[in-house]
Scaffold this motif. Structure first.
Motif, PDB file in Angstrom:
ATOM      1  N   LEU A  33      58.213  23.598  33.982  1.00  0.00           N
ATOM      2  CA  LEU A  33      58.213  25.034  33.723  1.00  0.00           C
ATOM      3  C   LEU A  33      58.796  25.374  32.360  1.00  0.00           C
ATOM      4  CD1 LEU A  33      59.411  26.499  37.167  1.00  0.00           C
ATOM      5  CD2 LEU A  33      57.064  26.276  36.319  1.00  0.00           C
ATOM      6  N   GLY A  34      59.699  24.521  31.874  1.00  0.00           N
ATOM      7  CA  GLY A  34      60.378  24.806  30.622  1.00  0.00           C
ATOM      8  C   GLY A  34      61.651  25.601  30.808  1.00  0.00           C
ATOM      9  N   PHE A  35      61.985  25.937  32.041  1.00  0.00           N
ATOM     10  CA  PHE A  35      63.225  26.651  32.347  1.00  0.00           C
ATOM     11  C   PHE A  35      63.640  26.329  33.780  1.00  0.00           C
ATOM     12  CE2 PHE A  35      59.790  29.430  33.655  1.00  0.00           C
ATOM     13  CZ  PHE A  35      60.224  29.966  34.856  1.00  0.00           C
ATOM     14  N   ALA A  36      64.926  26.507  34.067  1.00  0.00           N
ATOM     15  CA  ALA A  36      65.442  26.314  35.420  1.00  0.00           C
ATOM     16  C   ALA A  36      65.314  27.644  36.166  1.00  0.00           C
ATOM     17  CB  ALA A  36      66.896  25.867  35.371  1.00  0.00           C
ATOM     18  N   PRO A  37      64.491  27.723  37.213  1.00  0.00           N
ATOM     19  CA  PRO A  37      64.196  29.028  37.817  1.00  0.00           C
ATOM     20  C   PRO A  37      65.263  29.590  38.753  1.00  0.00           C
ATOM     21  CG  PRO A  37      62.964  27.303  38.922  1.00  0.00           C
ATOM     22  CD  PRO A  37      63.662  26.647  37.775  1.00  0.00           C
ATOM     23  N   PHE A  38      66.129  28.753  39.312  1.00  0.00           N
ATOM     24  CA  PHE A  38      67.033  29.225  40.364  1.00  0.00           C
ATOM     25  C   PHE A  38      68.488  29.207  39.914  1.00  0.00           C
ATOM     26  CE2 PHE A  38      63.462  27.022  42.630  1.00  0.00           C
ATOM     27  CZ  PHE A  38      62.844  28.170  43.095  1.00  0.00           C
ATOM     28  N   SER A  39      69.231  30.257  40.286  1.00  0.00           N
ATOM     29  CA  SER A  39      70.662  30.332  39.974  1.00  0.00           C
ATOM     30  C   SER A  39      71.372  31.171  41.020  1.00  0.00           C
ATOM     31  CB  SER A  39      70.879  30.936  38.581  1.00  0.00           C
ATOM     32  OG  SER A  39      70.341  32.242  38.512  1.00  0.00           O
ATOM     33  N   LEU A  40      72.650  30.868  41.232  1.00  0.00           N
ATOM     34  CA  LEU A  40      73.448  31.629  42.190  1.00  0.00           C
ATOM     35  C   LEU A  40      73.869  32.957  41.583  1.00  0.00           C
ATOM     36  CD1 LEU A  40      75.695  28.739  43.549  1.00  0.00           C
ATOM     37  CD2 LEU A  40      73.832  29.874  44.774  1.00  0.00           C
ATOM     38  N   ARG A  41      73.947  33.987  42.417  1.00  0.00           N
ATOM     39  CA  ARG A  41      74.427  35.288  41.988  1.00  0.00           C
ATOM     40  C   ARG A  41      74.968  36.035  43.214  1.00  0.00           C
ATOM     41  NH1 ARG A  41      71.141  40.213  40.408  1.00  0.00           N
ATOM     42  NH2 ARG A  41      72.946  41.113  41.483  1.00  0.00           N
ATOM     43  N   GLN A  42      75.518  37.206  43.006  1.00  0.00           N
ATOM     44  CA  GLN A  42      76.081  37.989  44.104  1.00  0.00           C
ATOM     45  C   GLN A  42      75.027  38.920  44.695  1.00  0.00           C
ATOM     46  OE1 GLN A  42      78.949  35.964  44.425  1.00  0.00           O
ATOM     47  NE2 GLN A  42      79.572  37.894  45.392  1.00  0.00           N
ATOM     48  N   ASN A  43      75.157  39.179  45.973  1.00  0.00           N
ATOM     49  CA  ASN A  43      74.327  40.169  46.659  1.00  0.00           C
ATOM     50  C   ASN A  43      74.938  41.546  46.412  1.00  0.00           C
ATOM     51  OD1 ASN A  43      72.999  41.866  48.475  1.00  0.00           O
ATOM     52  ND2 ASN A  43      74.032  40.992  50.266  1.00  0.00           N
ATOM     53  N   THR A  44      74.326  42.316  45.526  1.00  0.00           N
ATOM     54  CA  THR A  44      74.838  43.647  45.164  1.00  0.00           C
ATOM     55  C   THR A  44      73.824  44.732  45.494  1.00  0.00           C
ATOM     56  OG1 THR A  44      73.961  43.369  42.916  1.00  0.00           O
ATOM     57  CG2 THR A  44      76.260  42.726  43.294  1.00  0.00           C
ATOM     58  N   PHE A  45      73.015  44.500  46.522  1.00  0.00           N
ATOM     59  CA  PHE A  45      71.880  45.380  46.792  1.00  0.00           C
ATOM     60  C   PHE A  45      72.027  46.184  48.086  1.00  0.00           C
ATOM     61  CE2 PHE A  45      70.531  41.708  44.336  1.00  0.00           C
ATOM     62  CZ  PHE A  45      69.963  42.316  43.231  1.00  0.00           C
ATOM     63  N   GLY A  46      73.234  46.194  48.664  1.00  0.00           N
ATOM     64  CA  GLY A  46      73.449  46.953  49.895  1.00  0.00           C
ATOM     65  C   GLY A  46      72.826  46.324  51.118  1.00  0.00           C
ATOM     66  N   ILE A  47      72.399  45.078  51.000  1.00  0.00           N
ATOM     67  CA  ILE A  47      71.775  44.365  52.117  1.00  0.00           C
ATOM     68  C   ILE A  47      72.857  43.722  52.970  1.00  0.00           C
ATOM     69  CG2 ILE A  47      70.199  42.481  52.709  1.00  0.00           C
ATOM     70  CD1 ILE A  47      68.840  43.005  49.964  1.00  0.00           C
ATOM     71  N   ASN A  48      72.724  43.839  54.277  1.00  0.00           N
ATOM     72  CA  ASN A  48      73.698  43.264  55.202  1.00  0.00           C
ATOM     73  C   ASN A  48      73.457  41.756  55.316  1.00  0.00           C
ATOM     74  OD1 ASN A  48      75.639  42.837  57.153  1.00  0.00           O
ATOM     75  ND2 ASN A  48      74.370  43.609  58.840  1.00  0.00           N
TER      76      ASN A  48
END
Length: 319
Positions: free
Chosen positions: A141-156
């Motif tokens: 792909l030429g890039f790493a597609p996946f990375s960890l991040r925080q759930n900041t979308f109001g989803i339970n």
């Protein structure tokens, strides 16, 4: 009886007939006509307008989530699972480049995979394999597609989520409409309301019979996805119904992009300030392995519960 004008200007014979006016049928016809301009190419479509999965999906420009990829690797092996991701991404690049000057409702933001409170072990597995998956995909792909991040979308869901670089959402109807324009501009004929009942080989010619017409061609491309088995019964093809619902407008909706849940079996997004949610066929594969386009009450109930408990907790909405 057909008149001389019809016979001359609207012949029923073509070099190539493509059955199905969805994404696959349109791209097949466009690619053939572009490569061999002198060939006559015809698309026949069952509906008065395109009515298959290409215009009844959730409008995701995506190539899959981490948990979906891990599940595919377990079931099919690394080579086939990674190849599917790369083909999806390559196909998206071709399509978006082809329609770069068209209004197709495209919005490109990192997709998000979220995990419910019951999926801690699944998140742990994804996190442990993230580095190796990125390494394998980055080479192509030429890039790493996946990375960890925080759930900041109001989803339970769990606080930790996975971002998917390179994903987006679009308007599937506008995509198909733009491809139809390209097809017509290069001389492809499109015949609607042609419910094809039979394909027969007669010497060097194929006959394609609908309820109202009998077409003929030197070659036939069948691009009808889950409906193909009705035309070619011997194919080992199992259809899968995908059920989708749309909520009322949600003020200050934090969901602003594409989301994956439960190994990709559920997917949701923002559509004009509303939540578009689909999936759930894995909950009852026998019933959902059908070409019927009726709503299944069981799946509908599960989707609404998912909205109430996970996606829009405490937020009123209607379907």
């Amino acid at each position: 009886m057909r008149s001389i004008w019809q016979l001359d200007s609207f012949p029923l014979h073509s070099d190539i007939i493509v059955i199905g006016c969805g994404l696959t049928g349109l791209q097949s016809a466009i690619n053939i006509k572009s490569a061999y301009p002198k060939l006559s190419v015809r698309i026949v479509e069952k509906g008065a307008s395109p009515e298959g999965a290409s215009v009844k999906n959730a409008g995701f420009a995506c190539f899959g989530s981490v948990s979906e990829l891990i599940d595919d690797i377990k079931n099919e092996g690394e080579e086939r699972a990674y190849e599917r991701v790369l083909k999806r991404y390559a196909g998206l690049k071709i399509l978006l480049n082809q329609l770069k000057d068209e209004n197709i409702g495209l919005s490109v933001k990192d997709g998000i995979e979220v995990f419910t409170s019951h999926e801690e072990s699944l998140l742990d597995e994804c996190e442990s394999k993230l580095e190796n998956i990125n390494k394998n995909l980055k080479e192509n792909l030429g890039f790493a597609p996946f990375s960890l991040r925080q759930n900041t979308f109001g989803i339970n869901a769990l606080d930790k989520a996975i971002a998917i670089r390179g994903e987006g959402v679009l308007d599937s109807g506008k995509v198909v409409k733009a491809l139809i324009k390209i097809a017509l501009d290069i001389g492809i004929n499109i015949d609607y309301s042609q419910d094809i009942e039979q394909i027969e080989k007669n010497g060097e010619t194929w006959t394609v019979n609908s309820k109202s017409n009998s077409f003929s061609a030197l070659s036939v491309v069948v691009a009808t996805n889950g409906f193909t088995k009705s035309l070619i019964p011997e194919l080992p093809l199992v259809p899968g119904r995908g059920q989708i619902l749309l909520t009322s407008s949600i003020p200050d909706l934090k969901i602003d992009r594409s989301f994956h849940l439960n190994q990709g079996y559920f997917y949701f997004r923002n559509y004009n300030g509303r939540v578009l949610l689909g999936g759930g066929r894995h909950l009852n594969r026998d019933i959902e392995s059908t070409v019927s386009q009726d709503t299944t009450d069981f799946i509908q109930t599960k989707l609404e519960e998912l909205l109430q408990q996970i996606i829009l907790p405490g937020i009123p909405f209607t379907i």
